[in-house]
Design a protein around this motif. Structure first.
Motif, PDB file in Angstrom:
ATOM      1  N   TRP A 237       0.843  -1.197   0.000  1.00  0.00           N
ATOM      2  CA  TRP A 237       0.000   0.000   0.000  1.00  0.00           C
ATOM      3  C   TRP A 237       0.878   1.248   0.000  1.00  0.00           C
ATOM      4  O   TRP A 237       0.624   2.217  -0.714  1.00  0.00           O
ATOM      5  N   GLN A 245       1.921   8.601   6.485  1.00  0.00           N
ATOM      6  CA  GLN A 245       1.462   9.375   7.637  1.00  0.00           C
ATOM      7  C   GLN A 245       0.939   8.332   8.628  1.00  0.00           C
ATOM      8  O   GLN A 245      -0.024   7.636   8.327  1.00  0.00           O
ATOM      9  N   THR A 248      -2.649   7.189   9.113  1.00  0.00           N
ATOM     10  CA  THR A 248      -3.315   6.531   7.991  1.00  0.00           C
ATOM     11  C   THR A 248      -3.091   5.024   8.014  1.00  0.00           C
ATOM     12  O   THR A 248      -3.978   4.252   7.675  1.00  0.00           O
ATOM     13  N   TRP A 254      -8.495  -0.265   8.851  1.00  0.00           N
ATOM     14  CA  TRP A 254      -7.966  -1.389   8.066  1.00  0.00           C
ATOM     15  C   TRP A 254      -8.545  -2.697   8.562  1.00  0.00           C
ATOM     16  O   TRP A 254      -8.919  -3.567   7.782  1.00  0.00           O
ATOM     17  N   GLY A 291     -19.361   9.343   1.048  1.00  0.00           N
ATOM     18  CA  GLY A 291     -18.944   9.802   2.372  1.00  0.00           C
ATOM     19  C   GLY A 291     -19.451   8.974   3.530  1.00  0.00           C
ATOM     20  O   GLY A 291     -19.346   7.745   3.533  1.00  0.00           O
TER      21      GLY A 291
ATOM     22  N   GLN B  99     -12.996  13.597   1.814  1.00  0.00           N
ATOM     23  CA  GLN B  99     -13.680  13.147   3.039  1.00  0.00           C
ATOM     24  C   GLN B  99     -12.716  13.159   4.228  1.00  0.00           C
ATOM     25  O   GLN B  99     -12.878  12.382   5.170  1.00  0.00           O
ATOM     26  N   ASP B 101      -9.858  11.993   4.478  1.00  0.00           N
ATOM     27  CA  ASP B 101      -9.157  10.722   4.623  1.00  0.00           C
ATOM     28  C   ASP B 101      -7.942  10.700   3.679  1.00  0.00           C
ATOM     29  O   ASP B 101      -8.102  10.783   2.465  1.00  0.00           O
ATOM     30  N   PRO B 102      -6.721  10.610   4.257  1.00  0.00           N
ATOM     31  CA  PRO B 102      -5.522  10.656   3.418  1.00  0.00           C
ATOM     32  C   PRO B 102      -5.469   9.535   2.366  1.00  0.00           C
ATOM     33  O   PRO B 102      -5.015   9.760   1.247  1.00  0.00           O
ATOM     34  N   SER B 103      -5.944   8.331   2.731  1.00  0.00           N
ATOM     35  CA  SER B 103      -5.911   7.236   1.752  1.00  0.00           C
ATOM     36  C   SER B 103      -6.787   7.565   0.565  1.00  0.00           C
ATOM     37  O   SER B 103      -6.456   7.299  -0.589  1.00  0.00           O
ATOM     38  N   ARG B 104      -7.943   8.153   0.878  1.00  0.00           N
ATOM     39  CA  ARG B 104      -8.865   8.513  -0.194  1.00  0.00           C
ATOM     40  C   ARG B 104      -8.263   9.643  -1.050  1.00  0.00           C
ATOM     41  O   ARG B 104      -8.406   9.626  -2.278  1.00  0.00           O
ATOM     42  N   GLU B 128      -3.172  16.229   5.584  1.00  0.00           N
ATOM     43  CA  GLU B 128      -3.948  15.018   5.282  1.00  0.00           C
ATOM     44  C   GLU B 128      -4.436  15.015   3.843  1.00  0.00           C
ATOM     45  O   GLU B 128      -4.771  13.969   3.297  1.00  0.00           O
TER      46      GLU B 128
END
Lengths: 363, 442
Positions: A237, A245, A248, A254, A291, B99, B101-104, B128
């Motif tokens: 990933w 970060q 995250t 996860w 969202g 949103q 969210d850093p992954s997003r 972020e």
């Protein structure tokens, strides 16, 4: 492919049913086809498929842990994050960046060995919470690293040295290979002696111990495998995003995703997590933009499945149709003349066979 | 293709053959993609695509709240297209919500790059959002501009090392850093409010808190301020009695903090109950209190709080893209949304200003190399003032202002409860000072 003689008058144990042979061959063919991906597919599809492979790895590993090992962990993000962190550290130390992804996963596997010594002494709910605490602890420790600078994080910029196309292809192949190897290991493990022990422990730990199964040792194998695989997913990933970060990677979402994939796909089945990963991937692609309601929907679905279909989609399919695509259990093949009620139709081939699978379906 | 070093495969016999296959496959891939890209681009010769990534929902929604209006103004200005070198291009701004969210954020950026094939990426507000988007662009070789986060966390937080050449070729950032906070605080605290120069600081144990403790606090101490630091606390702490007792004992008349908003609300209520807030003459907050809603949530305790803003409607600059002045932008937003203007309006607008200026300056806006070359040489005035990548504190960065301001009671007849007024302008003297700093009082 042994133990089955169609001419034998007595009941025989069958492992490789014709359907299993076909589906195993189809699986291998699919892998070969996927391996050709970078030659045919565009960048967008390659990135998407890489994400899917990572999801499959996560689902497979959580299923091995919870579905087979009976170890329900809500702290697997510890290994996911450590896998990514290890890759950052190794690459910073000058190791080839692709190699550092794999090496980091193996290192996390090594770390999981001493960790398992005390975590596996915890039971059920204690283990679940203990793992979460472990994940938080790992997160805090990683934050102390000067390279990571707390939540500010850092990036795997060593990857920018490679040209975009070749890098994308390499990471795709790495993810595909990791997925194939890890599912191969789970498959082989479940078919081995250890596999029988694992499934015995899953069904009843005390009873398994009573008949001489080495409970702790067997659980440790699964724990370390799941840690290594999850770390590999984390490293991959990182390779696709390059931003590290800590929040995250050490986020509990996860594990929530893993639980979702496994619960919906089918807990404790080999095929279930694969199906779950594909479903999760599709849902994310379609509804990810909506969202908060997307997350509410995910949670609601997982809840509904655990209440109404506790063994997930594949579990239900398997029980209704006695359908087993991959031979991790055994089929007891009984000659004609046995009362109808014990038979299943079609699914396992031309000859009717009664199913006496290991493991028993109900817990 | 760059060959992976052979050392790694030397002791693994199986690996070298795989590497060979990888190399062959990647070569083939390069050919197929190069072919397909050329075909794709032909159909969209006159269309420029610009990605705009911001947090519109989730924990950081306050930052993205005004983006809808800013984008609407920009789209209106670009409705007739953008003329570059005599050629007119249609412009599509593709806005995406991370949103929070850093992954997003990372996935959205990849999608914009691979699927929509954007010519330029813009990312705004908080690490972020910006760091993952910048990283995705750096990897894919797509020009990216960003603003609104301390540049140190953007530059050093993505693997750049002090004293070494910049590792970034495609990504650029403009806006405030620690040095600007330093200038602003010194100017604000040496202003009309006289104090004993003792500063009680409450810096959390997170990225911002630790960076500020390490870099800003020593600079302030050098300017004659006595820093009273009770040490780092964890985000989410609920009892601050120990810190409050220390600040009281030391008689700290200036208070400074970089907390997440809920923590500040908890701290300041306790400070008021335990009699510390009464002692404070300047309450200087950062990271919280950026938007009117943050301060309104504190009720009476929020009045006369000092803050610092990266844009204010009093800024004298016009947006070159839309032609709007600060006052016009703020008034337009208030009219359309019914809500009070925020400093984010001008910041998001300045990002669009800078981005489209770079496209205009480039020899060919459809060429990523030409666009990034134009960004590297960009020296223009946007809604937040100067954006100049030719003389930054580090390569890839242009430092921007952070202006001292204060939340005061709105004048009678105003639709809103509070008003944000400029009280100093050390980091950009072109911004008019609107009011003298008032002492805080409960």
């Amino acid at each position: 492919m042994s133990g089955w003689n169609p001419l034998a008058p007595l009941p025989a144990v069958e492992r490789w049913t014709p359907l299993a042979k076909v589906s195993a061959a189809a699986g291998v063919a699919l892998l070969v086809l996927l391996a050709l991906g970078p030659l045919i597919l565009n960048a967008n599809l390659l990135d998407k498929l890489t994400t899917l492979f990572i999801y499959v790895i996560l689902a497979l590993m959580w299923n091995a842990l919870a579905g087979y090992g009976g170890l329900v962990s809500i702290g697997q993000q510890a290994f996911f994050g450590l896998g990514a962190y290890g890759a950052i550290r190794l690459a910073d130390a000058g190791v080839n960046v692709y190699l550092s992804l794999v090496a980091s996963a193996l290192l996390v596997g090594l770390v999981a060995q001493p960790v398992s010594a005390f975590m596996l002494r915890l039971k059920a709910g204690e283990f679940a919470i203990g793992m979460w605490v472990l994940a938080e602890l790992a997160h805090l420790l990683v934050n102390l690293d000067k390279l990571v600078q707390g939540e500010t994080g850092t990036s795997l910029i060593a990857l920018t040295a490679y040209q975009a196309d070749s890098r994308r292809a390499t990471i795709y192949w790495l993810a595909l290979a990791a997925m194939a190897v890890l599912s191969g290991i789970v498959f082989a493990l479940l078919r081995s002696r250890t596999g029988a022990a694992i499934q015995a422990i899953r069904d009843d730990e005390e009873a398994a111990a009573a008949v001489g199964v080495r409970v702790l040792g067997t659980k440790r194998i699964i724990f370390i495998l799941a840690a290594t695989g999850t770390a590999m997913a984390g490293a991959l990933w990182l390779a696709t995003a390059i931003s590290f970060q800590p929040k995250t990677y050490f986020g509990v979402q996860w594990t929530a995703y893993m639980i979702f994939m496994v619960l919906v796909g089918g807990l404790g089945t080999f095929e279930g997590p694969l199906l779950g990963a594909v479903i999760f991937f599709t849902i994310e692609a379609w509804f990810g933009g909506s969202g908060v309601w997307y997350l509410v929907g995910l949670g609601g679905t997982a809840l509904a499945f655990s209440l109404l279909l506790p063994r997930g989609i594949w579990g239900a399919v398997e029980r209704r149709l006695s359908l087993r695509l991959l031979p991790v259990g055994y089929h007891l093949k009984v000659p004609l003349g046995i009362p109808e009620s014990n038979m299943t139709e079609g699914a396992s081939g031309q000859a009717p066979s009664a199913v006496a699978e290991i493991p028993p379906v109900e817990r | 293709m760059n060959k992976p070093p052979l050392t790694s495969s030397a002791h693994r016999p199986g690996l070298s053959r795989r590497r060979l296959i990888l190399a062959a496959g990647a070569g083939g891939l390069g050919l197929t993609l190069a072919g397909s890209r050329r075909g794709w681009a032909a159909g969209a010769e006159n269309v420029l695509k610009v990605g705009f990534v911001s947090p519109r929902t989730g924990a950081l929604a306050g930052f993205g709240e005004t983006d809808g209006y800013v984008l609407q103004s920009a789209r209106k200005a670009l409705a007739k297209g953008l003329t570059v070198g005599g050629k007119t291009y249609q412009v599509q701004i593709l806005d995406r919500d991370t949103q929070s969210d850093p992954s997003r954020a990372s996935q959205l950026a990849k999608d914009l790059i691979n699927n929509d094939q954007v010519d330029l990426m813009l990312a705004v507000s908080t690490p972020e959002v910006i760091n993952p988007v910048s990283d995705a662009c750096e990897l894919a070789g797509v020009p990216c501009l960003s603003t609104v986060m301390p540049w140190e966390a953007w530059y050093f937080g993505r693997g750049a090392k002090p004293g070494q050449p910049s590792p970034f070729k495609w990504t650029y950032h403009f806006g405030f850093g620690v040095e600007e906070f330093h200038k602003t605080y010194v100017s604000q605290w040496n202003g009309p409010v006289t104090t004993n120069k003792k500063v009680g600081v409450l810096y959390p144990n997170d990225a911002d808190g630790n960076a500020i403790r390490a870099h800003l606090a020593p600079l302030l101490a050098k300017q004659g301020f006595t820093i009273v630091d009770p040490g780092p606390y964890e985000d989410g702490t609920t009892d601050y009695s120990a810190q409050i007792a220390l600040f009281k004992r030391e008689h700290c008349q200036i208070f400074n903090t970089f907390p997440i908003p809920p923590d500040f609300a908890a701290f300041w209520r306790q400070a008021a109950q335990q009699g510390y807030a009464r002692m404070v003459k300047i309450c200087q907050v950062a990271k919280t209190g950026l938007f009117p809603s943050d301060i309104e949530a504190l009720g009476r305790l929020g009045i006369n709080m000092a803050s610092a803003c990266y844009w204010h409607k009093a800024f004298p600059y016009k947006s070159p893209l839309t032609g709007l002045s600060g006052g016009e932008l703020a008034a337009g937003y208030e009219r359309t949304s019914g809500k009070q203007w925020t400093q984010q309006l001008g910041a998001s607008m300045s990002l669009l200003d800078a981005g489209f200026q770079a496209l205009k300056d480039s020899s060919d806006p459809r060429s990523k190399d030409a666009v990034v070359k134009a960004i590297r040489k960009l020296n223009t005035t946007t809604m937040i003032g100067k954006v100049d990548f030719t003389s930054g504190p580090v390569p890839n960065v242009s430092a921007g202002p952070i202006i001292g301001c204060q939340w005061v009671k709105a004048p009678p007849g105003s639709k809103f409860k509070l008003d944000c007024v400029v009280t100093e302008h050390a980091t950009d003297p072109n911004v008019p000072v609107e009011a003298r700093l008032l002492p805080y009082h409960v």
